[in-house]
Design an enzyme around this catalytic site. Structure first.
Site, PDB file in Angstrom:
ATOM      1  N   VAL A 120       0.948  -1.233   0.072  1.00 30.30           N
ATOM      2  CA  VAL A 120      -0.131   0.041  -0.014  1.00 30.30           C
ATOM      3  C   VAL A 120       0.789   1.189  -0.004  1.00 30.30           C
ATOM      4  O   VAL A 120       1.750   1.422   0.969  1.00 30.30           O
ATOM      5  CB  VAL A 120      -1.146   0.010   1.081  1.00 30.30           C
ATOM      6  CG1 VAL A 120      -1.627   1.113   1.204  1.00 30.30           C
ATOM      7  CG2 VAL A 120      -1.602  -1.128   1.432  1.00 30.30           C
ATOM      8  N   GLY A 122       3.283   2.460  -1.884  1.00 27.28           N
ATOM      9  CA  GLY A 122       4.813   2.006  -2.474  1.00 27.28           C
ATOM     10  C   GLY A 122       5.553   2.513  -1.424  1.00 27.28           C
ATOM     11  O   GLY A 122       5.521   1.869  -0.336  1.00 27.28           O
ATOM     12  N   ILE A 124       5.699   5.244   0.802  1.00 27.51           N
ATOM     13  CA  ILE A 124       5.130   5.785   1.906  1.00 27.51           C
ATOM     14  C   ILE A 124       5.046   4.852   3.262  1.00 27.51           C
ATOM     15  O   ILE A 124       4.698   3.670   2.985  1.00 27.51           O
ATOM     16  CB  ILE A 124       3.917   6.295   1.674  1.00 27.51           C
ATOM     17  CG1 ILE A 124       4.083   7.265   0.345  1.00 27.51           C
ATOM     18  CG2 ILE A 124       3.269   6.773   2.783  1.00 27.51           C
ATOM     19  CD1 ILE A 124       2.511   7.858  -0.066  1.00 27.51           C
ATOM     20  N   GLY A 175       5.447   3.772 -18.943  1.00 26.67           N
ATOM     21  CA  GLY A 175       5.493   2.567 -18.220  1.00 26.67           C
ATOM     22  C   GLY A 175       4.689   2.668 -16.784  1.00 26.67           C
ATOM     23  O   GLY A 175       4.871   1.894 -15.981  1.00 26.67           O
ATOM     24  N   ASP A 189      -7.397  -1.647  -8.226  1.00 24.22           N
ATOM     25  CA  ASP A 189      -6.223  -1.464  -7.278  1.00 24.22           C
ATOM     26  C   ASP A 189      -6.318  -0.641  -6.023  1.00 24.22           C
ATOM     27  O   ASP A 189      -5.838  -1.050  -4.987  1.00 24.22           O
ATOM     28  CB  ASP A 189      -4.999  -0.662  -8.115  1.00 24.22           C
ATOM     29  CG  ASP A 189      -3.726  -0.460  -7.552  1.00 24.22           C
ATOM     30  OD1 ASP A 189      -2.790  -1.560  -7.616  1.00 24.22           O
ATOM     31  OD2 ASP A 189      -3.461   0.805  -6.779  1.00 24.22           O
ATOM     32  N   LYS A 193      -5.905  -1.699  -1.992  1.00 21.37           N
ATOM     33  CA  LYS A 193      -5.438  -1.130  -0.909  1.00 21.37           C
ATOM     34  C   LYS A 193      -6.096  -0.453   0.080  1.00 21.37           C
ATOM     35  O   LYS A 193      -5.744  -0.300   1.544  1.00 21.37           O
ATOM     36  CB  LYS A 193      -4.572   0.069  -1.605  1.00 21.37           C
ATOM     37  CG  LYS A 193      -3.502  -0.454  -2.499  1.00 21.37           C
ATOM     38  CD  LYS A 193      -2.934   0.694  -3.208  1.00 21.37           C
ATOM     39  CE  LYS A 193      -1.849   0.252  -4.115  1.00 21.37           C
ATOM     40  NZ  LYS A 193      -1.326   1.173  -5.396  1.00 21.37           N
TER      41      LYS A 193
END
Lengths: 382, 382
Positions: A120, A122, A124, A175, A189, A193
């Site tokens: 969750v 990245g 952070i 990307g 997504d 999370k």
């Protein structure tokens, strides 16, 4: 501490790099004994293997770090690792959200750590900071920008006045977005999370398929124009609230005032907020995806284990999903007359503002109306 | 764990409230045995005392939590507490920044914790998150809005187009600014917090009186008008950078692009950012002052001790203060012709943009020019 890494893609590769180039004595305590890869041509040396049994049966490997992604074989590998007494660190939000009950129950029975900081937000330090607040008081609510790809698209649409399709293509070129971008733009997504955040904040399990989920696929420049005219921007938010008798979870675009903090979270960044009694609102902003930031979060989980600070999994209870608060929505639909009864203000022949109502009620109406391409967004009070 | 709290003002009172109303089993392990108050009429019960010796000589009190503020007697009490083998938690940035070398040396010799989460950034878990990143990699730079009072004034000036004096008065009325607001508006408070952040991030001690420090006392609506015209706002920032052979520290107003994250940190909030290799930029925003948020941070330090996670103080080295990078400055001065040699663009007969230069060089020129009421601000690149 000897570990195995499952998968050597974007995240797994980042973890290998961070550990192999360890700069601190603490990090140097972690050794990668095995890296599981998919194809035999990826077996570069004796550290690499295509055979998960080699990892499972190695008693020196005490931690398995899962970076394969997707449901299977990730789920089976994680389950087997726990069954054989290994701690698990995972970056896999989808697998963990879907199999949360089974895997947390298993980890708890085995007194093992099942850590998921990297799954969750990245890089952070979201899970860690939630747990820190909870040493003192409950987290009563959370909200935030949980998906970097959709945030990149929204930031581009706003800044450059481009249409959705163009910005999606540019995100794919860079990307940020995959060929099939459904999970990013339809809210899936974010939904995973949000379920993992709710589990952490409220100790309650929610079935991702039961969460109200609205994405940005049908967002048009017309919607952004209305937002801009009214000093707002549009962000895709995940929201969770602890309620009497359960919890409410939402994934939806929200028209935020330009002066609000989350409105300034640009590019592919994530921005996540907690609410608690004495601390008030605390906000954490950083790289929500990418190889090294996500690897950083997974390595932090590994360092907790190396420091002997791993915690046995908690015992989450099934959460009852409630309707959430009544609020104003912006709605654009080809069938706006169908919504006459809940319209507070007609913006154009297609767009309107609703009376205060719950997202569940509006979702039900939308289903009845038959419009599969409507766009809705919450209108934030502040 | 039995503790004593020194001072029962805004922060001390908040800590008493949080601990007395403890909601979690962990927090319930902390008992307040004594509260030191100043006047005998504040001695409400046997828990309160005006005699510090009662606390110092009580072997059951293992932690002293200092919330008196100011240099003395806070400094003497903290020193004596450490000398007698008690851990110290403090919310006192000024005392700690000024006596850092003496107190951290003493704590280290005694193998005691000297914790200071509450002294920087109010409720924001700043020190803890820095230490967490450092488990993995060095923090190479930090910057942020460290002072809520000046941020409230700046936010009001921007939003309501009011002059500095009016906004200062309104901050005083709301209790955000003290009668003598010097420390808040001239940058002194930020300076202490920058020194403590540098100590945490870089392990280097800096003398607060040697740090380049510019405040907002002479800021005028004319300066804000220029900022707005150029899509910017003005924030008072503290900035620290690790440099080859030392560090650079600055306290100054900066013209930030409106779209930047720190530009959206409004009201009396703080917003603090770290920079490190794999994590990139991480930002933490929250209540930078106030009773309960600051008390929350101090209680977090106490909880670390209760969990046996207190760390003996590190061994900071004297840091060499370097000039920092060359940058563009906005300058308004009654003596603008004096600056002709460093002017890149004349904005009006009083205001100009400089060529790229260091803050030290500009400060030296300003001293030579004799203008005691000039306003300067950095112009941020992004």
């Amino acid at each position: 501490m000897q570990i195995a890494i499952l998968g050597r893609g974007v995240v797994g590769g980042g973890i290998v790099k961070l550990i192999d180039e360890a700069q601190t004595p603490l990090l140097q305590q972690i050794k990668i004994k095995k890296v599981l890869v998919h194809r035999s041509e990826q077996v570069l040396d004796s550290r690499h293997t295509t055979d998960f049994a080699e990892i499972l049966n190695d008693p020196e490997i005490s931690v398995v770090c899962e970076c394969i992604g997707g449901l299977e074989p990730a789920h089976t590998y994680v389950k087997q690792a726990l069954e054989s007494g290994k701690h698990v660190v995972t970056a896999n939000k989808k697998m963990l959200a879907v199999f949360a009950k089974e895997l947390f129950d298993l980890a708890r029975q085995k007194q093992l750590t099942l850590a998921y900081e990297a799954s969750v937000g990245g890089g952070i330090p979201w899970i860690d900071n939630i747990k820190r607040i909870q040493r003192l008081e409950p987290v009563t609510a959370f909200q935030g920008i949980f998906n970097g790809t959709s945030n990149y698209i929204l930031s581009q649409m706003e800044e450059k006045d481009l249409d959705f399709a163009t910005c999606l293509k540019s995100a794919q070129k860079l990307g940020y977005a995959e060929k099939d971008p459904s999970d990013d733009i339809d809210g899936g997504d974010v939904c995973y999370k949000v379920c993992l955040s709710a589990l952490t904040c409220f100790g309650q399990l929610a079935d991702p398929s039961q969460v109200e989920q609205w994405g940005i696929r049908f967002l048009s420049q017309e919607d952004f124009a209305w937002a801009k005219e009214h000093g707002r921007t549009i962000k895709l938010l995940g929201i969770g609230r602890r309620e009497a008798g359960g919890l409410s979870l939402q994934v939806l675009p929200v028209m935020l005032k330009k002066s609000s903090l989350l409105a300034s979270v640009g590019l592919n960044f994530n921005g996540l907020q907690t609410e608690s009694a004495s601390l008030g609102q605390a906000t954490f902003v950083g790289q929500g995806a990418g190889s090294l930031p996500t690897a950083h979060a997974a390595v932090q989980d590994l360092l907790d284990l190396a420091e002997g600070r791993g915690e046995a999994a908690a015992d989450p209870q099934p959460g009852r999903l409630l309707a959430g608060p009544e609020q104003t929505f912006y709605l654009r639909t080809e069938n706006s007359s169908f919504f006459a009864g809940v319209t507070a203000e007609q913006i154009s022949d297609r767009a309107l503002l609703t009376k205060k109502m719950t997202l569940s009620d509006l979702s039900r109406l939308l289903e009845q109306s038959g419009d599969q391409r409507a766009f809705l967004a919450g209108v934030a009070d502040e």
